[in-house]
Design an enzyme around this catalytic site. Sequence first.
Site, PDB file in Angstrom:
ATOM      1  N   ASP A  34      34.522   9.886 141.382  1.00 50.33           N
ATOM      2  CA  ASP A  34      34.504  10.360 139.997  1.00 50.33           C
ATOM      3  C   ASP A  34      33.240   9.821 139.325  1.00 50.33           C
ATOM      4  O   ASP A  34      32.917   8.641 139.428  1.00 50.33           O
ATOM      5  CB  ASP A  34      35.756   9.868 139.257  1.00 50.33           C
ATOM      6  CG  ASP A  34      35.953  10.587 137.930  1.00 50.33           C
ATOM      7  OD1 ASP A  34      36.993  11.249 137.772  1.00 50.33           O
ATOM      8  OD2 ASP A  34      35.070  10.480 137.048  1.00 50.33           O
ATOM      9  N   ILE A  35      32.523  10.702 138.651  1.00 45.36           N
ATOM     10  CA  ILE A  35      31.229  10.320 138.083  1.00 45.36           C
ATOM     11  C   ILE A  35      31.375   9.415 136.849  1.00 45.36           C
ATOM     12  O   ILE A  35      30.440   8.706 136.475  1.00 45.36           O
ATOM     13  CB  ILE A  35      30.411  11.594 137.758  1.00 45.36           C
ATOM     14  CG1 ILE A  35      28.916  11.311 137.792  1.00 45.36           C
ATOM     15  CG2 ILE A  35      30.837  12.216 136.445  1.00 45.36           C
ATOM     16  CD1 ILE A  35      28.060  12.570 137.827  1.00 45.36           C
ATOM     17  N   GLN A  97      43.850  17.946 131.319  1.00 46.19           N
ATOM     18  CA  GLN A  97      42.904  18.478 132.310  1.00 46.19           C
ATOM     19  C   GLN A  97      41.620  18.939 131.639  1.00 46.19           C
ATOM     20  O   GLN A  97      41.637  19.600 130.591  1.00 46.19           O
ATOM     21  CB  GLN A  97      43.543  19.656 133.074  1.00 46.19           C
ATOM     22  CG  GLN A  97      42.705  20.137 134.243  1.00 46.19           C
ATOM     23  CD  GLN A  97      43.396  21.225 135.065  1.00 46.19           C
ATOM     24  OE1 GLN A  97      44.369  21.832 134.619  1.00 46.19           O
ATOM     25  NE2 GLN A  97      42.878  21.470 136.260  1.00 46.19           N
ATOM     26  N   HIS A 103      42.844  18.668 141.077  1.00 44.62           N
ATOM     27  CA  HIS A 103      42.354  17.421 141.672  1.00 44.62           C
ATOM     28  C   HIS A 103      43.355  16.309 141.444  1.00 44.62           C
ATOM     29  O   HIS A 103      44.056  16.288 140.434  1.00 44.62           O
ATOM     30  CB  HIS A 103      40.979  17.035 141.107  1.00 44.62           C
ATOM     31  CG  HIS A 103      40.892  17.051 139.625  1.00 44.62           C
ATOM     32  ND1 HIS A 103      40.711  18.200 138.900  1.00 44.62           N
ATOM     33  CD2 HIS A 103      40.988  16.042 138.711  1.00 44.62           C
ATOM     34  CE1 HIS A 103      40.676  17.910 137.610  1.00 44.62           C
ATOM     35  NE2 HIS A 103      40.853  16.609 137.471  1.00 44.62           N
ATOM     36  N   PHE A 104      43.381  15.399 142.408  1.00 42.39           N
ATOM     37  CA  PHE A 104      44.189  14.192 142.291  1.00 42.39           C
ATOM     38  C   PHE A 104      43.245  13.018 142.097  1.00 42.39           C
ATOM     39  O   PHE A 104      42.302  12.835 142.875  1.00 42.39           O
ATOM     40  CB  PHE A 104      45.039  13.988 143.546  1.00 42.39           C
ATOM     41  CG  PHE A 104      46.203  14.947 143.633  1.00 42.39           C
ATOM     42  CD1 PHE A 104      47.456  14.600 143.137  1.00 42.39           C
ATOM     43  CD2 PHE A 104      46.032  16.212 144.168  1.00 42.39           C
ATOM     44  CE1 PHE A 104      48.517  15.496 143.202  1.00 42.39           C
ATOM     45  CE2 PHE A 104      47.089  17.113 144.231  1.00 42.39           C
ATOM     46  CZ  PHE A 104      48.332  16.756 143.741  1.00 42.39           C
ATOM     47  N   HIS A 105      43.493  12.253 141.043  1.00 42.67           N
ATOM     48  CA  HIS A 105      42.741  11.016 140.814  1.00 42.67           C
ATOM     49  C   HIS A 105      43.386   9.914 141.660  1.00 42.67           C
ATOM     50  O   HIS A 105      44.599   9.687 141.564  1.00 42.67           O
ATOM     51  CB  HIS A 105      42.839  10.584 139.350  1.00 42.67           C
ATOM     52  CG  HIS A 105      42.214  11.529 138.371  1.00 42.67           C
ATOM     53  ND1 HIS A 105      40.983  11.298 137.801  1.00 42.67           N
ATOM     54  CD2 HIS A 105      42.652  12.693 137.835  1.00 42.67           C
ATOM     55  CE1 HIS A 105      40.698  12.274 136.954  1.00 42.67           C
ATOM     56  NE2 HIS A 105      41.697  13.141 136.959  1.00 42.67           N
TER      57      HIS A 105
HETATM   58  P1  5GP Z   1      40.681  15.766 134.476  1.00 42.65           P
HETATM   59  O1  5GP Z   1      40.322  17.239 134.517  1.00 42.65           O
HETATM   60  O2  5GP Z   1      41.788  15.396 135.419  1.00 42.65           O
HETATM   61  O3  5GP Z   1      40.949  15.278 133.101  1.00 42.65           O
HETATM   62  O4  5GP Z   1      39.445  14.906 134.947  1.00 42.65           O
HETATM   63  C1  5GP Z   1      38.261  15.404 135.424  1.00 42.65           C
HETATM   64  C2  5GP Z   1      37.526  14.235 136.046  1.00 42.65           C
HETATM   65  O5  5GP Z   1      36.369  14.737 136.667  1.00 42.65           O
HETATM   66  C3  5GP Z   1      37.098  13.152 135.061  1.00 42.65           C
HETATM   67  O6  5GP Z   1      37.600  11.903 135.494  1.00 42.65           O
HETATM   68  C4  5GP Z   1      35.581  13.195 135.105  1.00 42.65           C
HETATM   69  O7  5GP Z   1      35.001  11.923 135.012  1.00 42.65           O
HETATM   70  C5  5GP Z   1      35.293  13.856 136.434  1.00 42.65           C
HETATM   71  N1  5GP Z   1      34.103  14.682 136.461  1.00 42.65           N
HETATM   72  C6  5GP Z   1      33.739  15.616 135.552  1.00 42.65           C
HETATM   73  N2  5GP Z   1      32.586  16.230 135.913  1.00 42.65           N
HETATM   74  C7  5GP Z   1      32.249  15.670 137.103  1.00 42.65           C
HETATM   75  C8  5GP Z   1      31.136  15.904 137.983  1.00 42.65           C
HETATM   76  O8  5GP Z   1      30.257  16.728 137.760  1.00 42.65           O
HETATM   77  N3  5GP Z   1      31.094  15.151 139.113  1.00 42.65           N
HETATM   78  C9  5GP Z   1      32.060  14.210 139.407  1.00 42.65           C
HETATM   79  N4  5GP Z   1      31.903  13.521 140.539  1.00 42.65           N
HETATM   80  N5  5GP Z   1      33.107  13.971 138.587  1.00 42.65           N
HETATM   81  C10 5GP Z   1      33.191  14.702 137.453  1.00 42.65           C
END
Ligand code: 5GP
Length: 143
Positions: A34-35, A97, A103-105
């Site tokens: 995660d970035i 989201q 995706h799974f964290h």
């Molecule tokens: P969610 O959709 O479950 O809230 O989280 C999306 C996750 O993706 C976040 O933790 C965010 O930091 C990560 N994320 C968003 N854009 C990118 C990206 O371009 N590259 C990576 N490696 N992670 C990303």
Amino acid sequence: MTTYDPNNIFAKIIRGEMPCTKVHEDDVAFAFMDIMPRADGHVLVIPKAAARNILDIAPADLAALMPSVQKVAKAVKAGMKADGITLQQFSEPAGGQVVFHIHFHVLPRWDGIALRPHTGAMEKPEILEAHAAKIRAALADVR
Ligand code: 5GP
């Protein structure tokens, strides 16, 4: 919109159109750092199959993905010398989201240490790579 957008950022990462720090890839799954990690060693595990979230993924695609989620969780715990793992999956904006490819964290956890808040700050690539290297090494030993 609640349909799958094939141009979401994670679909581009799977296709190699956007960079990432990869830790694992097989026929069905892709895992990368995660970035904006909420803990050191925070990994995202995604299916190669197109799905927006838990509400639309085909049950067979979800079933095929979960062994990789488990494998990465074991490697994150071992590689990051963590005490435990927090697994998170958010579906739709109301569920938290932000990126609409399921995706799974996988978050390593240490006793007494809270997750970092979402600050929007990106981690340095060399730090992500250092954590990824530990997780890749641990993956080789996961059964
Ligand atoms: P969610 O959709 O479950 O809230 O989280 C999306 C996750 O993706 C976040 O933790 C965010 O930091 C990560 N994320 C968003 N854009 C990118 C990206 O371009 N590259 C990576 N490696 N992670 C990303």
